[in-house]
Design an enzyme around this catalytic site. Structure first.
Site, PDB file in Angstrom:
ATOM      1  N   GLU A 206      65.827  82.797  40.597  1.00 13.16           N
ATOM      2  CA  GLU A 206      65.071  83.236  41.621  1.00 13.16           C
ATOM      3  C   GLU A 206      64.026  82.429  41.916  1.00 13.16           C
ATOM      4  O   GLU A 206      63.036  81.732  41.167  1.00 13.16           O
ATOM      5  CB  GLU A 206      64.500  84.681  41.320  1.00 13.16           C
ATOM      6  CG  GLU A 206      63.915  85.165  42.680  1.00 13.16           C
ATOM      7  CD  GLU A 206      63.282  86.702  42.497  1.00 13.16           C
ATOM      8  OE1 GLU A 206      64.041  87.510  42.078  1.00 13.16           O
ATOM      9  OE2 GLU A 206      62.081  86.955  42.932  1.00 13.16           O
TER      10      GLU A 206
ATOM     11  N   GLU B   5      63.069  90.443  35.854  1.00 11.42           N
ATOM     12  CA  GLU B   5      61.730  90.218  35.360  1.00 11.42           C
ATOM     13  C   GLU B   5      61.119  91.446  34.444  1.00 11.42           C
ATOM     14  O   GLU B   5      60.488  92.228  34.687  1.00 11.42           O
ATOM     15  CB  GLU B   5      60.756  90.305  36.840  1.00 11.42           C
ATOM     16  CG  GLU B   5      61.058  89.109  37.517  1.00 11.42           C
ATOM     17  CD  GLU B   5      60.195  88.886  38.680  1.00 11.42           C
ATOM     18  OE1 GLU B   5      59.542  89.680  38.938  1.00 11.42           O
ATOM     19  OE2 GLU B   5      60.122  87.681  39.202  1.00 11.42           O
TER      20      GLU B   5
END
Length: 497
Positions: A336, A242
């Site tokens: 994810e 991220e």
């Protein structure tokens, strides 16, 4: 904050307002499969999930193809002459918390759980594992990297590098998974490099100092070499989890330009050290395709970037197709996705996991799907005690370390509809679909020639649909919210063609 920076932190914070109490769905894993997952001739094996009845991937009576033309407007047509992406597998993340909890189980219980997770014959055959490189928000211990230094000190030579933290329970768990399923591919991802490489001088926050780009590449090389020596080969890495998020747990901002430079350095370092591990760009949300496309548009970085990692916290799977259409040679992975308290009930959770993360993602060119924590405890932890985490996520299983009880959650069963039947090396093949609110589906052909069709009724009422393969078809009825996996071999001889 815009969706550019939306990560699990912001997603969960928003979800707190709609969180509801959660009940464990089952204490039993999927029933042991029969010797063959697919039927021969014109017989089709059937595995059903009825969420409302808590019936999970349960074998049903076989159905049979018949030589007939169907006029049913809800007809799923299978055509294996139209072939799409190659499938690497399905799985979840062996976080520090997950491995720590698995290690707390008695030996017999640990063996049983690992078989039910990874064994292709006695379990659901998970074949991809995401393994964090260092601390995340889910840690039984505090924050750590593989080269921590006191504040203000640096180690450009990486003379203090060590994976010793992972030796007691993370590496053994990965080795056991590989022993049960040698086809497993592992994706390794750092939430943060060592703090001394960053402007924050901390695992939390900051960005990479430009003078340490080459050292970060060497950090990846040392990690892969150390894990390989420990018996754990790494198939994929991504440079940063991220990269446009700024959580209060380990994390780092990294612009597309910065990641492009990092990928170039990692790629060159891998070449120099004979490392074949593939590099995935981005590893963040669906709705920022410009980030991986910036990297793929840079020839110096694109030559080392095999594909994209995607998260589910904003956007939708159609962005995978957008990038695929622009760069068809690049792979795509859902790296994810997590369920949790905000979903409210089992049906919503099952719809998200099977309908969106598996069916929709695979129909949008995913080569693999990985959910988040393999295991968490009843309090949805352990969380990293050094940071401000949020106890709202759900693992595939829940482990109570006090009593050794293991409960299998809805996400486990959603994955099982794919992972038990779609083998590594399979290809997605053509099937038409009727979309949200009707019969959603995705079809595959395994390396052994067997076919797999996953169908899910996301509508509000029962629907009778047909499945047609060449001149053969059969009918099936699914109640609202139910899902089914069909497995069969198409044989011209059996069908008299």
């Amino acid at each position: 904050m815009s969706s550019y920076g939306l990560g699990r932190r912001q997603f969960l914070t928003t979800a707190i307002g709609v969180a509801a109490a959660w009940t464990q769905v089952s204490e039993n894993a999927v029933a042991a499969p029969q010797r063959e997952e697919a039927s021969h001739g014109n017989s089709v094996r059937v595995w059903l999930t009825d969420v409302s009845a808590e019936q999970w991937v349960a074998p049903q009576s076989a159905v049979r193809f018949e030589t007939k033309r169907t006029a049913n407007p809800l007809t799923i047509k299978i055509d294996d002459s139209v072939e799409y992406q190659r499938v690497q597998g399905f799985g979840a993340a062996m976080t520090d918390s997950a491995a720590w909890l698995i290690n707390k189980l008695p030996s017999a219980g640990r063996t049983k759980l690992m078989q039910e997770l990874f064994d292709p014959s006695r379990g659901i055959g998970l074949s991809m594992v995401r393994s964090p490189m260092g601390a995340t928000d889910f840690n039984a211990s505090g924050s750590y990297s593989y080269d921590d230094m006191p504040a203000g000190q640096t180690d450009p030579a990486l003379s203090h590098f060590s994976v010793q933290h992972d030796a007691p329970y993370i590496i053994p768990a990965l080795r056991q998974a590989l022993s049960l399923n040698p086809s497993i591919k592992i994706l390794a991802t750092p939430w943060s490099p060592p703090g001394w490489m960053k402007t924050s001088d901390s695992m939390v926050g900051g960005t990479l100092k430009s003078e340490y780009t080459a050292e970060l590449a060497d950090y990846f090389v040392k990690f892969i070499q150390a894990y390989r020596k420990a018996g754990v080969p790494i198939s994929y890495v991504s440079p940063q989890n991220e990269p446009m998020g700024t959580p209060t747990w380990p994390g780092m901002f990294l612009s597309a330009y910065q990641e492009s430079q990092v990928i170039q350095e990692i790629g060159k370092a891998f070449e120099a050290n004979g490392i074949s591990t593939k590099i995935l760009a981005w590893d963040h949300n669906w709705d920022v395709p410009s980030y991986p496309e910036t990297i793929f548009n840079d020839p110096a970085a694109s030559k080392y970037a095999a594909g994209t990692g995607w998260h589910i916290y904003s956007g939708n799977p159609s962005y995978q197709t957008l990038v695929h259409n622009d760069y068809p040679g690049k792979e795509a992975y859902l790296t994810e996705a997590t369920g949790g308290l905000w979903q409210g009930d089992n049906q919503t959770a099952f719809n998200d996991a099977l309908g969106t993360w598996i069916i929709d993602s695979m129909r949008n060119w995913a080569n693999g799907v990985m959910l988040w924590n393999i295991a968490l405890d009843p309090d949805m932890g352990p969380l990293n005690s050094d940071t401000d985490g949020i106890a709202m996520c759900r693992g595939l299983v829940t482990i109570d370390p006090a009593g050794g009880k293991v409960s299998y959650n809805v996400d486990y069963y959603a994955l099982a509809h794919a992972s038990r039947f779609v083998k590594p090396g399979a290809h997605r093949i053509y099937s038409n679909t009727f979309g949200e609110g009707s019969i959603e589906n995705v079809a595959f052909r395994n390396p052994d020639g067997s076919k797999v069709l996953i169908a899910y009724n996301s509508g509000s009422s029962a629907k009778t649909f047909s499945v047609a393969d060449r001149t053969q078809s059969f009918d099936y009825t699914l109640n609202a919210g139910d899902a089914v996996t069909f497995t069969y071999y198409y044989s011209r001889w059996s069908y008299g063609e």
